[in-house]
Write a protein that holds these residues in place. Structure first.
Motif, short mmCIF file in Angstrom:
data_model
loop_
_atom_site.label_atom_id
_atom_site.label_comp_id
_atom_site.label_asym_id
_atom_site.label_seq_id
_atom_site.Cartn_x
_atom_site.Cartn_y
_atom_site.Cartn_z
N ILE A 48 10.84 -1.37 -0.92
CA ILE A 48 11.87 -1.44 -1.39
C ILE A 48 11.29 -2.64 -2.48
CG2 ILE A 48 14.16 -2.30 -2.56
CD1 ILE A 48 14.92 0.03 -0.73
N LEU A 49 10.19 -3.14 -3.06
CA LEU A 49 9.82 -3.74 -3.75
C LEU A 49 11.26 -4.49 -5.16
CD1 LEU A 49 6.62 -3.42 -3.96
CD2 LEU A 49 7.59 -3.86 -1.80
N ARG A 50 10.70 -6.46 -5.29
CA ARG A 50 11.54 -6.07 -6.38
C ARG A 50 10.67 -7.93 -7.00
NH1 ARG A 50 16.48 -9.90 -7.43
NH2 ARG A 50 15.12 -11.68 -5.74
N THR A 51 10.73 -7.57 -8.57
CA THR A 51 10.21 -8.89 -9.14
C THR A 51 11.31 -8.93 -9.80
OG1 THR A 51 8.41 -8.97 -10.16
CG2 THR A 51 9.01 -7.11 -10.98
N THR A 52 11.45 -10.58 -10.89
CA THR A 52 12.01 -11.06 -11.15
C THR A 52 11.40 -12.04 -12.35
OG1 THR A 52 12.40 -12.91 -9.97
CG2 THR A 52 14.29 -10.99 -9.98
N ASP A 53 10.03 -11.84 -11.69
CA ASP A 53 9.07 -12.59 -13.56
C ASP A 53 8.07 -11.63 -13.60
OD1 ASP A 53 7.10 -11.84 -11.10
OD2 ASP A 53 7.16 -14.21 -10.33
N GLY A 54 8.69 -10.32 -14.38
CA GLY A 54 7.16 -9.75 -14.97
C GLY A 54 6.63 -8.78 -13.95
N LYS A 113 -0.82 3.42 -3.62
CA LYS A 113 -0.80 2.33 -3.00
C LYS A 113 -0.40 1.09 -3.60
CE LYS A 113 -5.23 4.77 -2.08
NZ LYS A 113 -7.06 4.82 -2.47
N GLY A 114 0.90 1.40 -3.58
CA GLY A 114 1.75 0.20 -4.40
C GLY A 114 1.53 -0.10 -5.54
N ARG A 115 0.68 0.31 -6.52
CA ARG A 115 0.60 0.18 -8.29
C ARG A 115 1.34 0.29 -8.87
NH1 ARG A 115 -2.03 3.90 -12.21
NH2 ARG A 115 -4.00 2.52 -12.82
N GLY A 163 9.21 3.02 -1.79
CA GLY A 163 8.74 4.69 -1.47
C GLY A 163 8.42 4.31 -0.33
N SER A 164 7.73 4.65 0.27
CA SER A 164 6.99 5.06 1.97
C SER A 164 7.08 4.58 2.73
CB SER A 164 5.51 6.35 1.46
OG SER A 164 4.26 4.91 1.11
N THR A 211 1.06 -0.90 0.00
CA THR A 211 0.06 0.08 -0.12
C THR A 211 0.84 0.87 0.21
OG1 THR A 211 0.07 0.06 2.75
CG2 THR A 211 -2.33 -1.38 0.91
N ALA A 212 1.83 1.43 -0.24
CA ALA A 212 3.31 2.48 0.03
C ALA A 212 2.28 3.38 -1.06
CB ALA A 212 4.36 1.35 0.52
N ARG A 213 3.32 4.03 -1.11
CA ARG A 213 3.14 5.33 -2.46
C ARG A 213 4.78 5.14 -2.40
NH1 ARG A 213 -0.02 10.76 -3.67
NH2 ARG A 213 0.40 11.04 -5.48
N LEU A 214 4.86 4.20 -4.20
CA LEU A 214 6.55 4.44 -5.02
C LEU A 214 6.56 5.19 -5.89
CD1 LEU A 214 5.01 0.40 -5.71
CD2 LEU A 214 6.48 1.64 -3.77
N ARG A 215 7.46 5.97 -5.27
CA ARG A 215 7.76 6.96 -5.85
C ARG A 215 9.38 6.92 -7.07
NH1 ARG A 215 5.45 12.08 -5.30
NH2 ARG A 215 3.50 12.15 -3.34
N GLY A 216 9.82 5.63 -6.30
CA GLY A 216 11.59 5.08 -6.94
C GLY A 216 10.46 4.34 -8.27
#
Length: 341
Positions: free
Chosen positions: A59-65, A332-334, A54-55, A36-41
């Motif tokens: 820090i999120l990471r995906t390796t599968d698209g 919101k994590g969009r 973000g907030s 639900t974070a605001r992702l500005r990076g």
């Protein structure tokens, strides 16, 4: 090649047809992140690998698209706001936290976020980091709001493992109230091995600063974007050392946006109009540019001179790691990737 041809054909539809007429065109395909974070990076490495920050120490990471995401932030950073991130691949990334005093920090990981090293902590209560950009895997810059009347710039020559505050003798004096906007991690951009640009607002004029020596000396140019405490240049993006766009507007009045283009490396700027306040921009194939903001996304096929809105969803930042691959992130994590419907 078919995919590239299809992208170009669909982009042409959105710029030549009215909303009612258009039956196909670019669209954001959303990828639930569980956050639900605001992702500005945002730093997109490829169609499969992307990092977003973000907030609330996110820090999120995906390796599968984008099908699955991992929260890989450093421990004990839940109070930090990671407004920018630069990833070099699925394992190596540099994250920038912003805020007053020691809330402005830099972290680096070499193992996909399993562990992090805190490589820079701001110790000046008057300093405030805004955004970060790299020329290559070793050389990068951070820009912070003016300290002592001039923008503060930090440099790394070892991939973010250490940072040095550059002497400000080559930095022009800031206008009263002038600052950068930490809205998308895109208030600084680079192109090639030595050229960098900073966008600003808050002063009597919105300006773009240009350096051709990795941040040691800078020249400024006024832009036609309006400037106030809440308006100015929020993002700059350069396709090469000559062709650039600046987007922004007033975040307190998001229905009104503004943009400008340059064909000479930022020495002069020509006015353009986007559909609302835009905080992020990135180049696609050829002269195609996409810009995003809280009330929608715009597309230009002529280097930013003319824009057409193609989406009304909220995003704060955008990154296109290949000419036909774009990621966007926001509140919101969009997170979405650009596709064709």
């Amino acid at each position: 090649m078919r995919w590239i041809t299809g992208i170009v054909a669909a982009l042409l539809v959105i710029t030549t047809a009215t909303t009612a007429e258009a039956t196909t065109g670019p669209t954001w395909r959303l990828h639930p992140t569980g956050s639900t974070a605001r992702l500005r990076g945002l730093s997109a490495v490829s169609p499969l690998t992307a990092w977003a920050s973000g907030s609330a120490g996110t820090i999120l990471r995906t390796t599968d698209g984008g099908r699955t995401w991992g929260q890989v932030a450093p421990p004990n950073t839940a109070t930090l706001d990671f407004r920018d991130i630069q990833a070099f691949d699925a394992q190596h990334a540099v994250a920038l936290a912003i805020g007053p005093g020691d809330s402005s920090r830099v972290y680096r990981t070499d193992d996909g976020g399993k562990s992090w090293q805190q490589t820079q902590t701001n110790t000046d209560p008057n300093a405030f980091y805004d955004c970060m950009a790299f020329f290559d895997q070793r050389h990068g810059l951070i820009v912070g709001d003016p300290v002592g009347g001039r923008f503060e710039v930090l440099a790394t020559d070892d991939g973010g493992r250490s940072w040095q505050i550059l002497p400000n003798a080559g930095m022009p004096a800031a206008q009263p109230g002038e600052a950068g906007f930490a809205a998308s991690g895109q208030c600084i951009a680079t192109s090639g091995p030595r050229d960098a640009w900073i966008g600003s607002g808050g002063g009597a004029q919105s300006r773009v600063y240009h350096s051709s020596d990795r941040g040691r000396t800078w020249q400024t140019t006024a832009t036609p974007l309006p400037s106030s405490q809440s308006s100015g240049v929020f993002a700059v993006a350069f396709r090469d050392r000559d062709h650039g766009v600046a987007v922004g507007g007033d975040f307190s009045a998001p229905a009104t946006g503004s943009a400008a283009t340059s064909q000479n490396g930022g020495r002069s700027w020509q006015s353009a109009t986007v559909s609302g306040y835009r905080s992020g921009a990135a180049w696609l194939l050829g002269d195609a540019v996409v810009a995003v903001g809280p009330n929608g996304s715009d597309l230009s096929l002529d280097g930013g001179r003319h824009w057409r809105q193609f989406d009304t969803g909220s995003f704060d930042t955008v990154d296109c790691p290949t000419p036909v691959t774009c990621w966007a992130a926001g509140e919101k994590g969009r997170v979405g990737t650009l596709g064709i419907d």
